[in-house]
Every structure is written in structure tokens, then in C-alpha cells.
Design a protein around this motif. Structure first.
Motif, PDB file in Angstrom:
ATOM      1  N   VAL A 118       0.830  -1.200   0.000  1.00 14.78           N
ATOM      2  CA  VAL A 118       0.000   0.000   0.000  1.00 14.78           C
ATOM      3  C   VAL A 118       0.866   1.252   0.000  1.00 14.78           C
ATOM      4  O   VAL A 118       0.650   2.172  -0.795  1.00 14.78           O
ATOM      5  CB  VAL A 118      -0.981  -0.008   1.196  1.00 14.78           C
ATOM      6  CG1 VAL A 118      -1.716   1.304   1.316  1.00 14.78           C
ATOM      7  CG2 VAL A 118      -1.961  -1.156   1.061  1.00 14.78           C
ATOM      8  N   SER A 119       1.856   1.320   0.885  1.00 13.43           N
ATOM      9  CA  SER A 119       2.690   2.523   0.931  1.00 13.43           C
ATOM     10  C   SER A 119       3.509   2.664  -0.346  1.00 13.43           C
ATOM     11  O   SER A 119       3.740   3.781  -0.816  1.00 13.43           O
ATOM     12  CB  SER A 119       3.592   2.511   2.155  1.00 13.43           C
ATOM     13  OG  SER A 119       4.482   1.414   2.112  1.00 13.43           O
ATOM     14  N   ALA A 145       2.133   6.604  -6.861  1.00 16.53           N
ATOM     15  CA  ALA A 145       1.026   7.421  -7.361  1.00 16.53           C
ATOM     16  C   ALA A 145       1.259   8.891  -7.057  1.00 16.53           C
ATOM     17  O   ALA A 145       0.997   9.762  -7.898  1.00 16.53           O
ATOM     18  CB  ALA A 145      -0.293   6.954  -6.736  1.00 16.53           C
ATOM     19  N   ASN A 146       1.774   9.194  -5.878  1.00 15.47           N
ATOM     20  CA  ASN A 146       2.061  10.578  -5.504  1.00 15.47           C
ATOM     21  C   ASN A 146       3.141  11.164  -6.415  1.00 15.47           C
ATOM     22  O   ASN A 146       3.025  12.302  -6.875  1.00 15.47           O
ATOM     23  CB  ASN A 146       2.485  10.655  -4.044  1.00 15.47           C
ATOM     24  CG  ASN A 146       2.502  12.070  -3.534  1.00 15.47           C
ATOM     25  OD1 ASN A 146       1.645  12.867  -3.873  1.00 15.47           O
ATOM     26  ND2 ASN A 146       3.490  12.379  -2.710  1.00 15.47           N
ATOM     27  N   ALA A 147       4.194  10.411  -6.685  1.00 17.67           N
ATOM     28  CA  ALA A 147       5.262  10.885  -7.571  1.00 17.67           C
ATOM     29  C   ALA A 147       4.722  11.118  -8.984  1.00 17.67           C
ATOM     30  O   ALA A 147       5.060  12.119  -9.632  1.00 17.67           O
ATOM     31  CB  ALA A 147       6.409   9.879  -7.594  1.00 17.67           C
ATOM     32  N   TRP A 148       3.882  10.229  -9.461  1.00 20.26           N
ATOM     33  CA  TRP A 148       3.290  10.372 -10.792  1.00 20.26           C
ATOM     34  C   TRP A 148       2.412  11.618 -10.867  1.00 20.26           C
ATOM     35  O   TRP A 148       2.464  12.374 -11.834  1.00 20.26           O
ATOM     36  CB  TRP A 148       2.487   9.114 -11.129  1.00 20.26           C
ATOM     37  CG  TRP A 148       1.865   9.135 -12.483  1.00 20.26           C
ATOM     38  CD1 TRP A 148       2.481   8.873 -13.673  1.00 20.26           C
ATOM     39  CD2 TRP A 148       0.508   9.460 -12.787  1.00 20.26           C
ATOM     40  NE1 TRP A 148       1.585   9.007 -14.698  1.00 20.26           N
ATOM     41  CE2 TRP A 148       0.369   9.363 -14.187  1.00 20.26           C
ATOM     42  CE3 TRP A 148      -0.591   9.803 -12.017  1.00 20.26           C
ATOM     43  CZ2 TRP A 148      -0.834   9.616 -14.821  1.00 20.26           C
ATOM     44  CZ3 TRP A 148      -1.794  10.050 -12.658  1.00 20.26           C
ATOM     45  CH2 TRP A 148      -1.905   9.952 -14.039  1.00 20.26           C
ATOM     46  N   LYS A 152       4.325  14.928 -11.028  1.00 25.03           N
ATOM     47  CA  LYS A 152       4.882  15.249 -12.351  1.00 25.03           C
ATOM     48  C   LYS A 152       3.870  16.009 -13.198  1.00 25.03           C
ATOM     49  O   LYS A 152       4.245  16.772 -14.077  1.00 25.03           O
ATOM     50  CB  LYS A 152       5.280  13.972 -13.092  1.00 25.03           C
ATOM     51  CG  LYS A 152       6.540  13.350 -12.593  1.00 25.03           C
ATOM     52  CD  LYS A 152       6.867  12.146 -13.460  1.00 25.03           C
ATOM     53  CE  LYS A 152       8.133  11.477 -12.978  1.00 25.03           C
ATOM     54  NZ  LYS A 152       8.465  10.306 -13.804  1.00 25.03           N
ATOM     55  N   ARG A 153       2.602  15.792 -12.964  1.00 25.66           N
ATOM     56  CA  ARG A 153       1.566  16.349 -13.822  1.00 25.66           C
ATOM     57  C   ARG A 153       0.786  17.513 -13.214  1.00 25.66           C
ATOM     58  O   ARG A 153       0.114  18.243 -13.929  1.00 25.66           O
ATOM     59  CB  ARG A 153       0.599  15.235 -14.217  1.00 25.66           C
ATOM     60  CG  ARG A 153       1.240  14.270 -15.197  1.00 25.66           C
ATOM     61  CD  ARG A 153       0.581  12.913 -15.172  1.00 25.66           C
ATOM     62  NE  ARG A 153       1.186  11.998 -16.119  1.00 25.66           N
ATOM     63  CZ  ARG A 153       2.345  11.377 -15.924  1.00 25.66           C
ATOM     64  NH1 ARG A 153       3.038  11.593 -14.821  1.00 25.66           N
ATOM     65  NH2 ARG A 153       2.836  10.548 -16.820  1.00 25.66           N
ATOM     66  N   HIS A 154       0.830  17.656 -11.895  1.00 26.19           N
ATOM     67  CA  HIS A 154       0.039  18.691 -11.223  1.00 26.19           C
ATOM     68  C   HIS A 154       0.903  19.390 -10.186  1.00 26.19           C
ATOM     69  O   HIS A 154       1.924  18.875  -9.751  1.00 26.19           O
ATOM     70  CB  HIS A 154      -1.190  18.080 -10.543  1.00 26.19           C
ATOM     71  CG  HIS A 154      -2.067  17.310 -11.465  1.00 26.19           C
ATOM     72  ND1 HIS A 154      -2.900  17.910 -12.377  1.00 26.19           N
ATOM     73  CD2 HIS A 154      -2.231  15.978 -11.637  1.00 26.19           C
ATOM     74  CE1 HIS A 154      -3.548  16.986 -13.059  1.00 26.19           C
ATOM     75  NE2 HIS A 154      -3.157  15.797 -12.631  1.00 26.19           N
ATOM     76  N   GLY A 155       0.444  20.547  -9.741  1.00 20.77           N
ATOM     77  CA  GLY A 155       1.146  21.293  -8.716  1.00 20.77           C
ATOM     78  C   GLY A 155       1.057  20.605  -7.366  1.00 20.77           C
ATOM     79  O   GLY A 155       0.111  19.869  -7.074  1.00 20.77           O
ATOM     80  N   ALA A 156       2.054  20.868  -6.531  1.00 18.96           N
ATOM     81  CA  ALA A 156       2.096  20.234  -5.208  1.00 18.96           C
ATOM     82  C   ALA A 156       0.897  20.622  -4.349  1.00 18.96           C
ATOM     83  O   ALA A 156       0.371  19.801  -3.597  1.00 18.96           O
ATOM     84  CB  ALA A 156       3.394  20.596  -4.497  1.00 18.96           C
ATOM     85  N   SER A 157       0.432  21.861  -4.467  1.00 15.67           N
ATOM     86  CA  SER A 157      -0.722  22.277  -3.658  1.00 15.67           C
ATOM     87  C   SER A 157      -1.988  21.550  -4.077  1.00 15.67           C
ATOM     88  O   SER A 157      -2.852  21.264  -3.251  1.00 15.67           O
ATOM     89  CB  SER A 157      -0.930  23.787  -3.746  1.00 15.67           C
ATOM     90  OG  SER A 157      -1.213  24.165  -5.080  1.00 15.67           O
TER      91      SER A 157
END
Length: 103
Positions: A36-37, A43-46, A49-54
Motif C-alpha cells: 500500500v505505501s 502514485a504521488n510521484a506520478w 509530475k503532472r500537477h502542482g504540489a498544492s
């Protein structure tokens, strides 16, 4: 400081239950800890790459809402009015953070 206070409060007011590590417990811990982790990290890294951190980080606030929802649906836990209201507040906060503002 917060961690020290947490341990002091826990030592003062909580009891430590006696547990036994069974095969199913170890498998569950490995599943949550590794699979799970690992998926969540990838998924978070992916997404970063495509969206802002906020935009990505605000969805971490949905984690407790998902946990409560799954508890109600899968385990038959009671959903109180306060939990439902908290879930609505989290959803509104996520919407406010991610909405596009027209100027």
C-alpha cells in the motif's frame, strides 16, 4: 516536543494491551507497509509530475474520510452526524483549494 508529549500522555493514561503476532497479523502489516505505501508513493510521484504540489497534497486530507467511509460500508461502523459533517467540510475544503478562479 509533540512526540515527547504524546509518549508522556500515553504512558500516563493508556494501558498497553497484550498482543500476539500471528501469521495473518504479519501478512497484514507487510501488505500495508510495503504494497500500500509503495503504491501510494508511486502514485504521488506520478501526480506531482503532472500537477502542482498544492493540488496534489490537499487530497491527503481525504484519507480519513475514505477510512471512515470504508469502515461504515465494510465493517458496519456507526456514522455519527459529526463525522458526516466533518467529511462534508473536508470535501468543501478540497473543492475550494482546487477550483479555478476566474478573474
Amino acid at each position: 516536543i509533540g512526540t515527547a508529549m504524546f509518549f508522556a500522555w500515553s504512558a500516563a493514561f493508556e494501558t498497553v494491551p497484550r498482543i500476539s503476532l500471528t501469521r495473518s497479523t504479519i501478512i497484514a502489516l507487510l501488505y500495508v507497509g510495503l504494497l500500500v505505501s509503495g503504491f501510494c508513493f508511486a502514485a504521488n510521484a506520478w501526480l506531482l509530475k503532472r500537477h502542482g504540489a498544492s493540488q496534489v497534497s490537499v487530497f491527503s486530507f481525504a484519507t480519513p474520510v475514505c477510512g471512515v467511509t470504508l469502515g461504515v460500508l465494510l465493517r458496519g461502523d456507526q456514522l455519527s452526524l459529526w463525522l458526516a459533517l466533518a467529511g462534508v467540510c473536508v470535501a468543501v475544503g478540497i473543492w475550494l483549494t482546487n477550483r479555478s478562479v476566474r478573474r
